[in-house]
Design a protein around this motif. Sequence first.
Motif, PDB file in Angstrom:
ATOM      1  N   THR A   1      10.737  30.846  36.159  1.00 16.56           N
ATOM      2  CA  THR A   1      11.848  31.767  36.399  1.00 16.56           C
ATOM      3  C   THR A   1      11.761  32.352  37.797  1.00 16.56           C
ATOM      4  OG1 THR A   1      10.612  33.692  35.596  1.00 16.56           O
ATOM      5  CG2 THR A   1      11.902  32.479  33.966  1.00 16.56           C
ATOM      6  N   ASP A   2      12.870  32.937  38.233  1.00 16.69           N
ATOM      7  CA  ASP A   2      12.853  33.784  39.414  1.00 16.69           C
ATOM      8  C   ASP A   2      12.111  35.068  39.055  1.00 16.69           C
ATOM      9  OD1 ASP A   2      14.104  34.720  42.123  1.00 16.69           O
ATOM     10  OD2 ASP A   2      14.597  36.305  40.674  1.00 16.69           O
ATOM     11  N   GLU A   3      11.189  35.473  39.906  1.00 17.58           N
ATOM     12  CA  GLU A   3      10.321  36.602  39.578  1.00 17.58           C
ATOM     13  C   GLU A   3      11.105  37.903  39.394  1.00 17.58           C
ATOM     14  OE1 GLU A   3       6.332  38.027  38.839  1.00 17.58           O
ATOM     15  OE2 GLU A   3       7.441  36.141  38.721  1.00 17.58           O
ATOM     16  N   THR A   4      12.085  38.130  40.226  1.00 19.79           N
ATOM     17  CA  THR A   4      12.872  39.363  40.110  1.00 19.79           C
ATOM     18  C   THR A   4      13.627  39.413  38.793  1.00 19.79           C
ATOM     19  OG1 THR A   4      13.124  39.498  42.515  1.00 19.79           O
ATOM     20  CG2 THR A   4      14.674  40.757  41.174  1.00 19.79           C
ATOM     21  N   GLN A   5      14.249  38.304  38.422  1.00 16.63           N
ATOM     22  CA  GLN A   5      14.976  38.249  37.156  1.00 16.63           C
ATOM     23  C   GLN A   5      14.039  38.434  35.973  1.00 16.63           C
ATOM     24  OE1 GLN A   5      16.986  34.367  37.914  1.00 16.63           O
ATOM     25  NE2 GLN A   5      18.863  35.461  37.369  1.00 16.63           N
ATOM     26  N   ARG A   6      12.856  37.852  36.077  1.00 16.35           N
ATOM     27  CA  ARG A   6      11.908  37.955  34.964  1.00 16.35           C
ATOM     28  C   ARG A   6      11.439  39.397  34.769  1.00 16.35           C
ATOM     29  NH1 ARG A   6       6.675  38.148  33.972  1.00 16.35           N
ATOM     30  NH2 ARG A   6       6.109  38.101  36.179  1.00 16.35           N
ATOM     31  N   ILE A   7      11.138  40.082  35.864  1.00 12.59           N
ATOM     32  CA  ILE A   7      10.701  41.474  35.756  1.00 12.59           C
ATOM     33  C   ILE A   7      11.809  42.341  35.172  1.00 12.59           C
ATOM     34  CG2 ILE A   7       9.990  43.510  37.069  1.00 12.59           C
ATOM     35  CD1 ILE A   7       7.798  41.434  36.724  1.00 12.59           C
ATOM     36  N   GLU A   8      13.038  42.089  35.578  1.00 11.71           N
ATOM     37  CA  GLU A   8      14.164  42.838  35.013  1.00 11.71           C
ATOM     38  C   GLU A   8      14.280  42.597  33.516  1.00 11.71           C
ATOM     39  OE1 GLU A   8      17.579  41.663  37.200  1.00 11.71           O
ATOM     40  OE2 GLU A   8      17.078  42.845  38.980  1.00 11.71           O
ATOM     41  N   ALA A   9      14.089  41.342  33.099  1.00  6.48           N
ATOM     42  CA  ALA A   9      14.142  41.027  31.672  1.00  6.48           C
ATOM     43  C   ALA A   9      12.996  41.700  30.924  1.00  6.48           C
ATOM     44  CB  ALA A   9      14.090  39.505  31.469  1.00  6.48           C
TER      45      ALA A   9
ATOM     46  N   GLY B   1       4.656  30.158  29.583  1.00  3.98           N
ATOM     47  CA  GLY B   1       5.397  30.860  30.626  1.00  3.98           C
ATOM     48  C   GLY B   1       4.983  32.323  30.644  1.00  3.98           C
ATOM     49  N   ARG B   2       5.268  32.985  31.731  1.00  9.19           N
ATOM     50  CA  ARG B   2       4.918  34.401  31.843  1.00  9.19           C
ATOM     51  C   ARG B   2       5.772  35.242  30.900  1.00  9.19           C
ATOM     52  NH1 ARG B   2       2.088  35.856  37.072  1.00  9.19           N
ATOM     53  NH2 ARG B   2       1.816  33.904  38.223  1.00  9.19           N
ATOM     54  N   SER B   3       5.390  36.490  30.731  1.00 10.72           N
ATOM     55  CA  SER B   3       6.124  37.399  29.855  1.00 10.72           C
ATOM     56  C   SER B   3       7.590  37.488  30.271  1.00 10.72           C
ATOM     57  CB  SER B   3       5.506  38.798  29.904  1.00 10.72           C
ATOM     58  OG  SER B   3       4.217  38.786  29.347  1.00 10.72           O
ATOM     59  N   ALA B   4       8.471  37.454  29.278  1.00  3.08           N
ATOM     60  CA  ALA B   4       9.916  37.583  29.472  1.00  3.08           C
ATOM     61  C   ALA B   4      10.529  36.424  30.247  1.00  3.08           C
ATOM     62  CB  ALA B   4      10.259  38.909  30.157  1.00  3.08           C
ATOM     63  N   SER B   5       9.847  35.285  30.276  1.00  4.91           N
ATOM     64  CA  SER B   5      10.388  34.114  30.975  1.00  4.91           C
ATOM     65  C   SER B   5      11.404  33.357  30.126  1.00  4.91           C
ATOM     66  CB  SER B   5       9.255  33.162  31.376  1.00  4.91           C
ATOM     67  OG  SER B   5       8.550  32.718  30.220  1.00  4.91           O
ATOM     68  N   GLY B   6      11.420  33.616  28.831  1.00  6.36           N
ATOM     69  CA  GLY B   6      12.353  32.918  27.942  1.00  6.36           C
ATOM     70  C   GLY B   6      11.680  31.979  26.961  1.00  6.36           C
ATOM     71  N   LYS B   7      10.373  32.087  26.817  1.00  3.34           N
ATOM     72  CA  LYS B   7       9.640  31.203  25.891  1.00  3.34           C
ATOM     73  C   LYS B   7      10.164  31.333  24.461  1.00  3.34           C
ATOM     74  CE  LYS B   7       5.602  33.038  26.523  1.00  3.34           C
ATOM     75  NZ  LYS B   7       6.015  34.155  27.388  1.00  3.34           N
ATOM     76  N   ASP B   8      10.266  32.567  23.997  1.00  2.00           N
ATOM     77  CA  ASP B   8      10.697  32.785  22.618  1.00  2.00           C
ATOM     78  C   ASP B   8      12.131  32.311  22.404  1.00  2.00           C
ATOM     79  OD1 ASP B   8       8.277  33.875  21.841  1.00  2.00           O
ATOM     80  OD2 ASP B   8       8.876  35.930  22.284  1.00  2.00           O
TER      81      ASP B   8
ATOM     82  N   THR C   1       2.796  17.623  24.571  1.00  2.00           N
ATOM     83  CA  THR C   1       3.720  17.767  25.693  1.00  2.00           C
ATOM     84  C   THR C   1       3.721  19.240  26.095  1.00  2.00           C
ATOM     85  OG1 THR C   1       5.207  15.910  25.235  1.00  2.00           O
ATOM     86  CG2 THR C   1       6.160  17.813  26.345  1.00  2.00           C
ATOM     87  N   ILE C   2       3.527  19.514  27.370  1.00  2.00           N
ATOM     88  CA  ILE C   2       3.558  20.886  27.867  1.00  2.00           C
ATOM     89  C   ILE C   2       4.953  21.191  28.405  1.00  2.00           C
ATOM     90  CG2 ILE C   2       2.658  22.480  29.609  1.00  2.00           C
ATOM     91  CD1 ILE C   2       0.006  20.981  29.458  1.00  2.00           C
ATOM     92  N   VAL C   3       5.519  22.304  27.971  1.00  2.00           N
ATOM     93  CA  VAL C   3       6.808  22.773  28.484  1.00  2.00           C
ATOM     94  C   VAL C   3       6.557  24.104  29.187  1.00  2.00           C
ATOM     95  CG1 VAL C   3       9.141  23.523  27.911  1.00  2.00           C
ATOM     96  CG2 VAL C   3       8.089  21.623  26.649  1.00  2.00           C
ATOM     97  N   TYR C   4       6.711  24.099  30.515  1.00  2.00           N
ATOM     98  CA  TYR C   4       6.490  25.323  31.287  1.00  2.00           C
ATOM     99  C   TYR C   4       7.832  25.950  31.629  1.00  2.00           C
ATOM    100  CZ  TYR C   4       5.352  28.606  34.908  1.00  2.00           C
ATOM    101  OH  TYR C   4       5.257  29.753  35.638  1.00  2.00           O
ATOM    102  N   VAL C   5       8.034  27.220  31.271  1.00  2.00           N
ATOM    103  CA  VAL C   5       9.276  27.938  31.547  1.00  2.00           C
ATOM    104  C   VAL C   5       9.097  28.721  32.843  1.00  2.00           C
ATOM    105  CG1 VAL C   5      11.033  29.509  30.667  1.00  2.00           C
ATOM    106  CG2 VAL C   5       9.697  28.116  29.057  1.00  2.00           C
TER     107      VAL C   5
END
Length: 267
Positions: free
Chosen positions: A113-121, A10-17, A107-111
Motif C-alpha cells: 500500500t501507499d504508506e500515507t493511505q495505510r496510516i490513515e486507514a 501485509g502491514r497493519s491496515a493494508s487490507g489483508k482482512d 503461495t505468498i500474497v503480499y498486500v
Amino acid sequence: MSNVKILIVGRSASGKDALASILHSIYNLEPVLSCTTRPQRNVDDDSHIFVNDDEADLMIPKAVAVTNIDHARYFAMPHQVEAADYYIIDPKGIDDVTRMMPDTAFTIVYVATDETQRIEAARARAKEYDSNESIVEREHAEKERFDRFEGFLLRGETPEFELAPNVANVIVVRNDYEPDTLYRSAAEVYATRNVCNDIARDLETIMDYYHTEPDFESISPVKLGGTPISELIGTVASDPNNLFFAVKETAARCEAYNLAFHNDPVD
C-alpha cells in the motif's frame, strides 16, 4: 495431496482482512483461524480463536508461526493450516510455517500500500477498536520484520533473506483502497492458486508414472540439465500458458532421473 496454501501478509491496515474476506465470501476458501491471546475487538470479532495465556503456554510448543505483536501472542497448529486454504500471517510466520511444513506447498500474497493511505486507514480503525497508543506500538513491533521482508520482495535487497523451496510463487497485491481493487486482486489470487494446484497434481502424476521420488532438491541441477523443480514451478505458476512446458520439462527430468540414478528404463 493437499491444495496449495495461501499465506496473506501485509502491514497493519493494508487490507489483508478485506482480501481474505473476499476469498472466503466469493470463492469459498476457508481461513486458518489462528490462536491469539489478544482480546476480541468486539463481540462480532471471529478472526481468531481467542485463548488465555495458560492455554497458549500448553499449545505453543507444537505450534507454527508463533509471533508477538502488541503484547499478544499469535500462533497456529499444523492441522489448522492443513485443513484451511489461506492464512493471514507476518513475515516471521511465513518463514516458520513454510520450513516446519516442508511437504506443503505455499503461495505468498503480499498486500502493498501507499504508506500515507495505510496510516490513515489504521487511524480510522483505531477510532473504532484501538487507541492511538496501540497504533504506535503495533507499527514499532512490525517495522523491523516488514522492512527486511519488503526489502527482499520489492527492492531486491537483503540477499540473505531466502524463501523456503516449497514456496511456489509470490503475488504482490497493490491496494489503493478503491472499492474494486481487492476484488480484482482476489480473482487473480484464486486463479493463480488453481494453476498451482493443477501443476502440482500433474507433476505428482508424472512422478508416479516414472516411479521417481518427489524430492528433487538433493539432485544436482547440472545432472538433469536445468534449474531445480521448485524454481520451475515458481517461474510458471502465475502463467497458465506455461503449464504444458512445466509438465513436459518435468517428465523429461523424471525420465533422466530414472536413467541416471536408478539405471532402470521406464516401462
